[in-house]
Design a protein around this motif. Structure first.
Motif, short mmCIF file in Angstrom:
data_model
loop_
_atom_site.label_atom_id
_atom_site.label_comp_id
_atom_site.label_asym_id
_atom_site.label_seq_id
_atom_site.Cartn_x
_atom_site.Cartn_y
_atom_site.Cartn_z
N UNK A 153 9.44 4.56 20.44
CA UNK A 153 8.02 4.87 20.25
C UNK A 153 7.22 3.60 19.94
N UNK A 183 4.41 2.06 22.44
CA UNK A 183 3.01 1.92 22.03
C UNK A 183 2.56 0.47 22.07
N UNK A 223 -4.32 11.55 23.32
CA UNK A 223 -4.44 10.35 22.47
C UNK A 223 -3.36 9.33 22.83
N UNK A 224 -2.16 9.82 23.06
CA UNK A 224 -1.06 8.92 23.42
C UNK A 224 -1.35 8.24 24.76
N UNK A 275 -4.08 5.68 24.36
CA UNK A 275 -3.56 4.46 23.72
C UNK A 275 -2.86 3.58 24.76
N UNK A 321 -2.05 -2.07 13.24
CA UNK A 321 -2.89 -1.66 12.12
C UNK A 321 -2.64 -0.20 11.74
N UNK A 322 -2.66 0.69 12.73
CA UNK A 322 -2.61 2.11 12.41
C UNK A 322 -1.19 2.66 12.27
N UNK A 323 -0.25 2.13 13.01
CA UNK A 323 1.11 2.69 12.96
C UNK A 323 2.02 1.89 12.03
N UNK A 326 0.88 -0.14 9.63
CA UNK A 326 0.20 -0.36 8.34
C UNK A 326 0.08 -1.83 7.96
N UNK A 378 -5.32 -6.59 8.31
CA UNK A 378 -5.93 -7.48 9.31
C UNK A 378 -5.33 -8.89 9.19
N UNK A 425 -10.77 0.85 19.25
CA UNK A 425 -11.21 2.18 18.81
C UNK A 425 -12.33 2.70 19.71
N UNK A 446 -10.90 3.76 22.94
CA UNK A 446 -10.22 5.04 22.76
C UNK A 446 -11.24 6.18 22.76
N UNK A 496 -15.60 9.17 12.20
CA UNK A 496 -14.77 9.36 13.39
C UNK A 496 -13.62 8.35 13.41
N UNK A 551 -9.83 9.23 13.46
CA UNK A 551 -8.95 8.69 14.50
C UNK A 551 -7.72 8.01 13.88
N UNK A 602 -1.95 8.06 12.90
CA UNK A 602 -0.79 8.00 11.98
C UNK A 602 0.07 9.26 12.09
N UNK A 624 0.48 11.02 14.80
CA UNK A 624 1.02 11.26 16.15
C UNK A 624 2.55 11.37 16.08
N UNK A 630 7.56 9.48 20.11
CA UNK A 630 7.97 9.82 21.48
C UNK A 630 9.48 10.05 21.48
#
Lengths: 169, 149
Positions: A20, A24, A111-112, A115, A129-131, A133, A136, A158, A161, B4, B8, B13, B15, B18
């Protein structure tokens, strides 16, 4: 249980996580499978020292991330780490514009796909950043980019997206 | 960050991971097996001992030959090219003579006092580096996995 069986169990436990993350970061499932294989080969070489470690999942994630970033920088001519936007924080605000009607990001499949459709230089910092963590600052250090550019790329990712989700393709 | 964007971020996070292809595990195990099949440490013990002995013998032979060649060239640096050129000239072959002159240049440079020891040291270092790299890169748990302990 044999050591070989131990390693097979290890792969079974972590293959979805590794695949995964690679998919991504790379936005390509075939390349993700190759990188996942490479990550597990590295794990195999260090299996004696990591198999009982409570942080082996983190170790595997770090290895996978590094392999994917190396792959992107070495093998993709289209890979551009930085956006071409001017290097100033004001650009982020300039991009923001007025609030738009927000699309629903609840559709996991869409969403996948959205991305994966992002360009590398937006998807990679967004995923980190989002998965993962990462802050910046950590992303900037990992990618060798400036803080402003990382923020810009994440913001643009973003926004991209949002556009993809709005059109629903 | 807007509502938003926050939404998002939360959704990203959450999701689900896979599903890795079913072929991933067998392909990894196949690559591991392919590596270990040809690796030096996977050879039979007798073959490993023989290869070490052969390597040591070859290194010794190279060292001996190089030292003899160096001392011989230093003692009579002009004898070899003169003889070689004479043989080539008698064959009346221009190309061979050119080759002979090239050989003379190479042999003359071998006569330099430091060249042979430097070359020899380089060869020994390269051989040693390859050997120790093989030892160092050997996975510690490999033997157990191979033997199914």
């Amino acid at each position: 249980m044999t050591a070989a069986a131990d390693f097979e169990d290890f792969i079974s436990d972590y293959q979805d996580m590794v695949y995964t993350l690679a998919a991504r970061l790379l936005g390509d499932r075939a390349e993700a499978q190759d990188m996942a294989q490479d990550a597990f080969l590295k794990a195999y070489q260090n299996f004696e020292s990591i198999k009982d470690s409570p942080t082996k999942g983190g170790w595997l994630k770090a290895v996978t991330t590094n392999l994917c970033l190396n792959h992107l920088s070495r093998h993709r001519a289209r890979w551009k780490l930085f956006s071409e936007i001017a290097e100033d924080d004001g650009a982020i605000e300039a991009l923001a514009g007025p609030e738009k009607s927000a699309p629903d990001p609840e559709d996991a499949g869409l969403l996948e796909r959205a991305l994966q459709a992002l360009p590398d230089h937006q998807r990679v910092p967004l995923v980190l950043f989002h998965f993962e963590d990462l802050s910046y600052e950590e992303i900037a250090a990992k990618l060798g980019a400036t803080l402003a550019k990382v923020k810009t790329d994440i913001f643009r990712g973003r926004e991209a997206l949002r556009k993809i989700l709005e059109t629903g393709t | 960050m807007s509502d938003w964007e926050r939404k998002l971020g939360d959704r990203l996070k959450r999701l689900p991971p896979l599903k890795a292809p079913a072929s991933l595990l067998p392909m990894v195990m196949e690559r591991i097996e392919a590596r270990t099949r040809w690796a030096w440490w996977a050879w039979p013990a007798a073959a490993r001992a023989a290869s070490l002995a052969g390597l040591a013998g070859a290194a010794g032979a190279v060292a001996f030959a190089a030292s003899r060649l160096a001392s011989w060239l230093q003692a009579a640096p002009s004898a070899v090219p003169a003889r070689a050129l004479g043989m080539l000239a008698s064959a009346h072959n221009g190309a061979a003579a050119a080759l002979g002159r090239a050989l003379w240049v190479v042999l003359s440079s071998l006569g330099q006092p430091l060249l042979v020891p430097v070359l020899l040291t380089y060869l020994l270092c390269a051989g040693g580096a390859v050997f120790f790299w093989q030892l160092a890169s050997r996975p510690r748990g490999l033997r157990h996995i191979e033997e199914g302990v």
